[in-house]
Design a protein around this motif. Sequence first.
Motif: not given
Length: 77
Positions: A12, A32-35, A37-38, A43-44
């Motif tokens: 990214h 982002t918070e989502e990134r 967490k990933e 989950d990557n």
Amino acid sequence: MYKVIKYFTDLHDKDHPYNVGDTFPRAGIEVTEERLKELAGSDNKQGTPLIELVEEKKPSSQKAPAKRTAAKASTKK
């Protein structure tokens, strides 16, 4: 703040390389918070955590109290 725990290139961020011990994200990059967490989970694309949260230590405004040692009692007879 996050610390890199396994080498990866950030897909990214124009394939920017992150080495173990680097701070994530690098200066000037918003994530982002989502990134987060990933990358901190499995989950990557590597299927394993790549970064971990590092608690920032805040300087204490109060000094710790000095430790006192108990004086030994003299046992002269």
